[in-house]
Design a protein around this motif. Structure first.
Motif, mmCIF file in Angstrom:
data_model
loop_
_atom_site.group_PDB
_atom_site.id
_atom_site.type_symbol
_atom_site.label_atom_id
_atom_site.label_comp_id
_atom_site.label_asym_id
_atom_site.label_seq_id
_atom_site.Cartn_x
_atom_site.Cartn_y
_atom_site.Cartn_z
ATOM 1 N N ALA A 163 0.837 -1.211 0.000
ATOM 2 C CA ALA A 163 0.000 0.000 0.000
ATOM 3 C C ALA A 163 0.868 1.255 0.000
ATOM 4 N N LYS A 164 1.936 1.238 0.799
ATOM 5 C CA LYS A 164 2.837 2.400 0.885
ATOM 6 C C LYS A 164 3.562 2.622 -0.442
ATOM 7 N N LYS A 199 2.723 1.606 -3.348
ATOM 8 C CA LYS A 199 1.774 1.946 -4.411
ATOM 9 C C LYS A 199 1.552 3.464 -4.455
ATOM 10 N N LYS A 200 1.417 4.064 -3.266
ATOM 11 C CA LYS A 200 1.239 5.521 -3.179
ATOM 12 C C LYS A 200 2.475 6.225 -3.718
ATOM 13 N N LYS A 201 3.639 5.764 -3.248
ATOM 14 C CA LYS A 201 4.913 6.382 -3.632
ATOM 15 C C LYS A 201 5.105 6.344 -5.147
ATOM 16 N N ASN A 259 2.707 6.044 -7.449
ATOM 17 C CA ASN A 259 1.469 6.382 -8.173
ATOM 18 C C ASN A 259 1.067 5.210 -9.077
ATOM 19 N N ASP A 308 -6.852 -3.041 -7.022
ATOM 20 C CA ASP A 308 -7.619 -1.803 -7.226
ATOM 21 C C ASP A 308 -8.706 -2.074 -8.246
ATOM 22 N N ALA A 364 -3.124 6.335 -13.470
ATOM 23 C CA ALA A 364 -1.906 6.053 -12.682
ATOM 24 C C ALA A 364 -0.700 6.033 -13.626
#
Ligand code: 13P
Length: 323
Positions: free
Chosen positions: A20-21, A23-25, A27, A45, A62
């Motif tokens: 999850a972390k 994935k954010k980093k 994008n 997702d 994304a």
């Protein structure tokens, strides 16, 4: 003593947090086919059948697509998204059916039937797509073949899907290729008969890659995405599911009051199961393994895929999971 199961569950939770972390980093979006392991479906997702995933790949904003599926699926996402980074967490995740045809052999077949249109199932390489007029998935193959002006159609590489389409579209003359899915052909007529005896009230739902004898005993034939819709709208409470076992995860989750049975325990695609949470985390951390199709092959394969998408429109079996 902490049991191995508890240790695994804890480890999976840690990996999910890490993913999850990352994935954010990065994008990134995680796109998942319906045959993936349960824990991979849990981090999706977007999940769905081959058509839904192609459509999702076109729509996503994304920068990075982590494709949890097999090689040809990631390749299609890259062909449709040249500006995005498409990652396949395990490069060995291939498709034996897609490997049953080469562009050279297809060119030879085209020379034998110069009047015929070429329809390729998406389970094929970018090179084979580049040699074809239009692509199809199991959810739109009938519609795609019907849309063609040519009477003769070379249909590659799955002979069972081709035969199924021929039955639905008798006005066309379909020239079959001798390819098959090694997972789906493991279901035999006897398995369905036994499963029906054990569960007389159950409806049989089969993927069109199954043998014709299995399809003849089925109540409904459709793509994996089509199966979710069918089950949801059916009044039956029991279903025999003739496709890869990954389907059971979401069928059970979405339909708690209904029962699902596989006709044989051998419905497992080893390639789909290669992707694990550990490999997804590794993929996002190291930004590997990039799947890129370029040049003339990409341009031609893109036209083949886009022609399919223009026939199918926006109908899709996508599930947005909001992980
Ligand atoms: P679906 O498009 O029905 O998900 O099928 C994918 C596939 O590869 C079947 O073997």
């Amino acid at each position: 003593m902490v049991s191995n199961e508890k240790k695994d569950a804890k480890y999976n939770e840690l990996l999910k947090k890490k993913i999850a972390k990352l994935k954010k980093k990065r994008n990134a979006v995680i796109i998942v086919h319906n045959y993936q392991r349960d824990e991979i479906q849990e981090i999706a997702d977007i999940s769905g059948d081959s058509l839904a995933l192609s459509q999702a790949a076109v729509r996503t904003d994304a920068e990075v697509i982590v494709f949890c599926g097999v090689q040809f699926m990631a390749e299609s996402a890259s062909i449709l998204n040249p500006d995005k980074k498409v990652l396949l967490p395990v490069t060995e995740a291939g498709c034996p059916l897609a490997d049953m045809i080469t562009p050279e052999k297809l060119r030879a077949k085209k020379r034998q039937h110069p009047q015929a249109a070429v329809v390729c199932y998406v389970n094929s390489s970018a090179e084979v797509k580049a040699e074809s007029d239009i692509a199809c998935t199991s959810s739109n193959a009938v519609e795609v073949v019907r849309s063609l002006k040519e009477k003769q159609v070379i249909f590659v590489p799955d002979k069972n899907l081709g035969r199924y389409v021929q039955k639905q579209v008798p006005e066309k003359e379909i020239i079959l290729w001798e390819g098959f899915c090694p997972t789906h052909i493991r279901v035999q007529e006897e398995d369905i008969k036994k499963a029906k005896l054990a569960h007389p009230k159950a409806e049989v739902i089969a993927h069109p890659e199954c043998n014709p004898e299995v399809l003849a005993l089925s109540d409904h034939i459709c793509s994996t995405g089509g199966m979710f819709k069918y089950v949801k709208n059916s009044n039956s409470n029991e279903f025999i599911i003739s496709t890869e076992n990954g389907m059971l995860y979401k069928l059970r989750k979405d339909n708690p009051g209904k029962e699902f049975y596989l006709p044989t325990p051998h419905l497992v695609c080893a390639n789909m199961k290669l992707i694990t949470l550990g490999w997804v985390a590794h993929s996002l951390e190291e930004m590997v393994y990039e799947i890129k199709v370029s040049g003339e092959i990409r341009d031609k394969a893109k036209k083949t895929l886009e022609r399919m998408l223009s026939v199918t429109g926006e109908k899709s079996g996508t599930t947005i999971s909001g992980y």
